[in-house]
Design a protein around this motif. Structure first.
Motif, PDB file in Angstrom:
ATOM      1  N   ALA A  69     -16.156  17.737 -70.958  1.00 56.82           N
ATOM      2  CA  ALA A  69     -15.564  18.284 -72.184  1.00 56.82           C
ATOM      3  C   ALA A  69     -16.646  18.374 -73.252  1.00 56.82           C
ATOM      4  N   HIS A  70     -16.551  19.430 -74.061  1.00 58.18           N
ATOM      5  CA  HIS A  70     -17.524  19.637 -75.142  1.00 58.18           C
ATOM      6  C   HIS A  70     -16.850  20.336 -76.308  1.00 58.18           C
ATOM      7  N   VAL A  71     -17.479  20.239 -77.462  1.00 59.01           N
ATOM      8  CA  VAL A  71     -17.100  21.083 -78.593  1.00 59.01           C
ATOM      9  C   VAL A  71     -17.752  22.450 -78.410  1.00 59.01           C
ATOM     10  N   HIS A  72     -16.919  23.495 -78.507  1.00 60.38           N
ATOM     11  CA  HIS A  72     -17.379  24.881 -78.398  1.00 60.38           C
ATOM     12  C   HIS A  72     -17.258  25.581 -79.752  1.00 60.38           C
ATOM     13  N   THR A  73     -17.854  26.785 -79.829  1.00 61.71           N
ATOM     14  CA  THR A  73     -18.041  27.401 -81.147  1.00 61.71           C
ATOM     15  C   THR A  73     -16.862  28.227 -81.638  1.00 61.71           C
ATOM     16  N   VAL A 118     -12.345  22.403 -78.413  1.00 61.18           N
ATOM     17  CA  VAL A 118     -12.860  21.531 -77.356  1.00 61.18           C
ATOM     18  C   VAL A 118     -12.394  22.117 -76.030  1.00 61.18           C
ATOM     19  N   VAL A 119     -13.339  22.319 -75.107  1.00 59.69           N
ATOM     20  CA  VAL A 119     -13.017  22.849 -73.785  1.00 59.69           C
ATOM     21  C   VAL A 119     -13.144  21.716 -72.762  1.00 59.69           C
ATOM     22  N   ILE A 120     -12.130  21.613 -71.894  1.00 57.87           N
ATOM     23  CA  ILE A 120     -12.143  20.656 -70.785  1.00 57.87           C
ATOM     24  C   ILE A 120     -12.586  21.398 -69.529  1.00 57.87           C
ATOM     25  N   HIS A 121     -13.574  20.800 -68.839  1.00 57.08           N
ATOM     26  CA  HIS A 121     -14.186  21.442 -67.673  1.00 57.08           C
ATOM     27  C   HIS A 121     -13.900  20.680 -66.372  1.00 57.08           C
ATOM     28  N   ASP A 122     -14.308  21.314 -65.270  1.00 53.67           N
ATOM     29  CA  ASP A 122     -13.989  20.849 -63.920  1.00 53.67           C
ATOM     30  C   ASP A 122     -14.684  19.550 -63.503  1.00 53.67           C
ATOM     31  N   PRO A 130     -19.862  29.536 -76.465  1.00 53.10           N
ATOM     32  CA  PRO A 130     -20.745  28.481 -75.944  1.00 53.10           C
ATOM     33  C   PRO A 130     -20.541  27.155 -76.676  1.00 53.10           C
ATOM     34  N   HIS A 131     -21.313  26.161 -76.275  1.00 54.79           N
ATOM     35  CA  HIS A 131     -21.273  24.863 -76.934  1.00 54.79           C
ATOM     36  C   HIS A 131     -21.804  24.956 -78.359  1.00 54.79           C
ATOM     37  N   TYR A 132     -21.210  24.182 -79.227  1.00 51.00           N
ATOM     38  CA  TYR A 132     -21.793  24.001 -80.546  1.00 51.00           C
ATOM     39  C   TYR A 132     -23.091  23.222 -80.406  1.00 51.00           C
TER      40      TYR A 132
HETATM   41 CU   LIG Z   1     -18.112  23.106 -72.444  1.00 57.08          CU
END
Ligand SMILES: [Cu+2]
Length: 143
Positions: free
Chosen positions: A42-46, A116-120, A58-60
């Protein structure tokens, strides 16, 4: 918003809490009801979430990678790392719940950190793949 109803069933919940103070930011992601005993990235995206998983952008990055383009996001570990981005990887427990938190020594620029995007899977760190974490399974708008 879920893109994969096996890993992130309808009815799962995810909450993002962001606190910034004095040049420091802490983001906490709390999830319930996801697929149990499973690793996620998971990351913060723009950008804000949309019907297409790519809509979140993309990622922030605090310091933007000059080599990154819209079609080729940053995979340089000098920029794609958990001090220059917000990474919130987690592993769910046997009930599908988890919490992840990240603190960085900077604050978001206005209107540039929207989701925030949750990934595989957990986030990779090697050159050429840094920041990658597989398919986008779900997305949460920051409020
Ligand atoms: Cu991400």
């Amino acid at each position: 918003m879920t893109y994969d109803e096996v890993a992130v069933p309808v009815g799962a919940r995810a909450d993002v809490d962001t606190e910034d103070d004095d040049g420091r930011t802490t983001v906490t992601l709390t999830v319930t009801g996801l697929q149990p005993d499973r690793e996620f990235g998971a990351h913060v995206h723009t950008r804000r979430c949309g019907p297409d998983p790519a809509d979140a952008g993309p990622h922030y990055q605090n310091q933007a990678d000059p080599a990154a383009t819209p079609d080729s996001p940053s995979t340089d570990p000098a920029y794609a790392n958990p001090q220059n981005e917000i990474w919130l990887d987690f592993t769910t427990d046997d009930s599908g719940n988890a919490r992840a938190t990240s603190t960085v020594e900077w604050e978001f620029r206005d209107d540039e950190a929207e989701s925030v995007v949750i990934h595989d899977h957990h986030t990779m760190t090697a050159p050429g793949e840094a920041g990658m974490a597989g398919d986008r399974l779900a997305c949460i708008d920051e409020d």
